[in-house]
Design a protein around this motif. Sequence first.
Motif, PDB file in Angstrom:
ATOM      1  N   GLN A  16       8.993  88.009   6.953  1.00 39.91           N
ATOM      2  CA  GLN A  16       9.962  87.317   6.100  1.00 39.91           C
ATOM      3  C   GLN A  16       9.250  86.535   4.996  1.00 39.91           C
ATOM      4  O   GLN A  16       9.791  86.334   3.913  1.00 39.91           O
ATOM      5  CB  GLN A  16      10.832  86.365   6.941  1.00 39.91           C
ATOM      6  CG  GLN A  16      11.789  87.117   7.856  1.00 39.91           C
ATOM      7  CD  GLN A  16      12.318  86.258   8.995  1.00 39.91           C
ATOM      8  OE1 GLN A  16      12.123  85.040   9.014  1.00 39.91           O
ATOM      9  NE2 GLN A  16      12.976  86.881   9.970  1.00 39.91           N
ATOM     10  N   GLU A  17       8.025  86.120   5.266  1.00 38.15           N
ATOM     11  CA  GLU A  17       7.269  85.343   4.290  1.00 38.15           C
ATOM     12  C   GLU A  17       6.286  86.208   3.474  1.00 38.15           C
ATOM     13  O   GLU A  17       6.026  85.930   2.300  1.00 38.15           O
ATOM     14  CB  GLU A  17       6.494  84.233   5.002  1.00 38.15           C
ATOM     15  CG  GLU A  17       5.816  83.275   4.032  1.00 38.15           C
ATOM     16  CD  GLU A  17       5.191  82.065   4.728  1.00 38.15           C
ATOM     17  OE1 GLU A  17       5.260  81.974   5.980  1.00 38.15           O
ATOM     18  OE2 GLU A  17       4.626  81.218   4.013  1.00 38.15           O
ATOM     19  N   TYR A  18       5.747  87.251   4.098  1.00 40.77           N
ATOM     20  CA  TYR A  18       4.693  88.051   3.450  1.00 40.77           C
ATOM     21  C   TYR A  18       5.145  89.486   3.210  1.00 40.77           C
ATOM     22  O   TYR A  18       5.956  90.022   3.961  1.00 40.77           O
ATOM     23  CB  TYR A  18       3.439  88.081   4.333  1.00 40.77           C
ATOM     24  CG  TYR A  18       2.854  86.719   4.580  1.00 40.77           C
ATOM     25  CD1 TYR A  18       2.038  86.109   3.637  1.00 40.77           C
ATOM     26  CD2 TYR A  18       3.123  86.021   5.768  1.00 40.77           C
ATOM     27  CE1 TYR A  18       1.498  84.845   3.863  1.00 40.77           C
ATOM     28  CE2 TYR A  18       2.594  84.756   5.996  1.00 40.77           C
ATOM     29  CZ  TYR A  18       1.786  84.177   5.040  1.00 40.77           C
ATOM     30  OH  TYR A  18       1.265  82.934   5.251  1.00 40.77           O
ATOM     31  N   LEU A  19       4.575  90.101   2.160  1.00 38.73           N
ATOM     32  CA  LEU A  19       4.789  91.529   1.903  1.00 38.73           C
ATOM     33  C   LEU A  19       4.070  92.337   2.982  1.00 38.73           C
ATOM     34  O   LEU A  19       2.879  92.112   3.227  1.00 38.73           O
ATOM     35  CB  LEU A  19       4.156  91.939   0.568  1.00 38.73           C
ATOM     36  CG  LEU A  19       4.883  91.727  -0.743  1.00 38.73           C
ATOM     37  CD1 LEU A  19       4.122  92.475  -1.846  1.00 38.73           C
ATOM     38  CD2 LEU A  19       6.309  92.204  -0.696  1.00 38.73           C
ATOM     39  N   PRO A  20       4.733  93.316   3.563  1.00 40.12           N
ATOM     40  CA  PRO A  20       4.004  94.211   4.476  1.00 40.12           C
ATOM     41  C   PRO A  20       3.235  95.261   3.663  1.00 40.12           C
ATOM     42  O   PRO A  20       3.431  95.377   2.449  1.00 40.12           O
ATOM     43  CB  PRO A  20       5.136  94.877   5.270  1.00 40.12           C
ATOM     44  CG  PRO A  20       6.303  94.863   4.337  1.00 40.12           C
ATOM     45  CD  PRO A  20       6.153  93.641   3.465  1.00 40.12           C
ATOM     46  N   HIS A  21       2.367  95.998   4.308  1.00 38.60           N
ATOM     47  CA  HIS A  21       1.688  97.179   3.736  1.00 38.60           C
ATOM     48  C   HIS A  21       0.545  96.885   2.777  1.00 38.60           C
ATOM     49  O   HIS A  21      -0.100  97.819   2.296  1.00 38.60           O
ATOM     50  CB  HIS A  21       2.681  98.107   3.002  1.00 38.60           C
ATOM     51  CG  HIS A  21       3.782  98.607   3.870  1.00 38.60           C
ATOM     52  ND1 HIS A  21       3.540  99.346   5.001  1.00 38.60           N
ATOM     53  CD2 HIS A  21       5.131  98.461   3.782  1.00 38.60           C
ATOM     54  CE1 HIS A  21       4.692  99.654   5.573  1.00 38.60           C
ATOM     55  NE2 HIS A  21       5.674  99.114   4.866  1.00 38.60           N
ATOM     56  N   VAL A  22       0.288  95.615   2.429  1.00 35.75           N
ATOM     57  CA  VAL A  22      -0.795  95.319   1.482  1.00 35.75           C
ATOM     58  C   VAL A  22      -1.532  94.056   1.926  1.00 35.75           C
ATOM     59  O   VAL A  22      -0.907  93.018   2.124  1.00 35.75           O
ATOM     60  CB  VAL A  22      -0.252  95.070   0.054  1.00 35.75           C
ATOM     61  CG1 VAL A  22      -1.410  94.986  -0.943  1.00 35.75           C
ATOM     62  CG2 VAL A  22       0.723  96.156  -0.371  1.00 35.75           C
ATOM     63  N   SER A  23      -2.844  94.130   2.062  1.00 36.89           N
ATOM     64  CA  SER A  23      -3.635  92.923   2.324  1.00 36.89           C
ATOM     65  C   SER A  23      -4.613  92.704   1.174  1.00 36.89           C
ATOM     66  O   SER A  23      -4.828  93.581   0.340  1.00 36.89           O
ATOM     67  CB  SER A  23      -4.400  93.051   3.648  1.00 36.89           C
ATOM     68  OG  SER A  23      -5.432  94.010   3.523  1.00 36.89           O
TER      69      SER A  23
END
Lengths: 258, 258
Positions: A16-23
């Motif tokens: 909910q706070e962070y974009l998934p799929h990218v670090s």
Amino acid sequence: MNTLEEVNDFVHHGHQEYLPHVSIDPVIFGYYQQKLKILLLRWKGLDGWGLPGGFIKRREPLSQAAYRILHEKTNLSDLFLQQFHVFGDSPYRVQERSGREYKEKFGLEVEPDNWLLERTLSIGYFALVDYSKVSVTTDYFTEDYYWFDVSDIPPLLFDQNETVEKALLTLRLQIYHQPIGYNLLPEKFTIPEIHTLYETILGKELDQRNFSKKLIALGLIKKLDERRSIGAHRSPFLYQFEKEQYEQALQEGIMHTY
Amino acid sequence: MNTLEEVNDFVHHGHQEYLPHVSIDPVIFGYYQQKLKILLLRWKGLDGWGLPGGFIKRREPLSQAAYRILHEKTNLSDLFLQQFHVFGDSPYRVQERSGREYKEKFGLEVEPDNWLLERTLSIGYFALVDYSKVSVTTDYFTEDYYWFDVSDIPPLLFDQNETVEKALLTLRLQIYHQPIGYNLLPEKFTIPEIHTLYETILGKELDQRNFSKKLIALGLIKKLDERRSIGAHRSPFLYQFEKEQYEQALQEGIMHTY
């Protein structure tokens, strides 16, 4: 994030706070007294050394995320981070991950469609600093840090050895067309000083006479009408980076003034 | 994707096949007869020109996705695509999008949490080709294509003018430390030929004598013991890219042999 409850919350609600799929994974090079090192963290529970990485907040500009992550993980700030590559080809970057390690390491049950198990691309950033001036503070997730010599990097977590190699390659390419070492030398320096810096970064010997001629021909440094007094018979000329000319050239997209 | 039904399926179920949050946007530079151009597509329904972009499949290596997208959108293949930057800072790359345009352009109802409306980072790739040898075929989504002169790029969709500018900057930086134009010249070429190529890419005049001296000093080209016969009193020496030396240097991470 200082308790298991908070970690649990990050694992189950972090999407909910962070974009998934990218670090984001920053490679911090440190130079001091003829040594080139890389900052690595020992992650709690993961039995290995790795980069100070993290995730992008959902409405956070990408560069801002890179600085925030580095600061959270190491307490470093005020350094120039440069993006260099996105990693998304290796088998590790194509597949999903297993939830088993969360169970084994942290005792957390992770649902199979959890955001942290999904395929994740990694955006690499690098910086070059004087590590004698740096004080690193680890956070809750990291139990130790160490500046490793670039010639002696241990096996890293995931595919991060590839990240470090590519960062080193990029750094070595860029020292001939960007004033990348300017914050590691005095404002006015001698040829032996910059020669040592470049030999250290490149990891090989360079003929000193040809080296300085080329740097001047490339428009990277200029000779000053000034000498440093070292001893009775030693007063080498001083040189300076052509930093302004470089920044303007970068803006214009033309590096060398052929 | 040739019917409205298929488009509908892509909009509502595309997230099962593709990674959300990341797109790939290739910038294809074309060089021919002293002109440097960029390939742009006119997207159906979007009233504007844009790059031949697309999404990464969930288990597809990143580079493979870049080639697939370019091929699907333009029918181009067998060119060397080089990743150059991830865009994630501009307001367009931080926010969500509105579903209104899907309704207005395609008559599609799009739910507010649709994957295509989510924040999307863009990974830029570029290539440099001889555009006289290229035959582009548009697909269902694109109704036209055109090679625009780099000095006359129209306002592009989204933040893609920034993508094109950064690609051009990168191309201009790299021609001095990679044999980037080697597929645009004959294997053995004259100084005026490479001089024209470089002037065109850089968009400015270069002193021919200094230019060739520097290219040789940088180890980028070498003079052959061979001449081309043009006329009775004209037989200029031929030159060749030091391609192997360059590829080896790139592998080793050291570009110039100082």
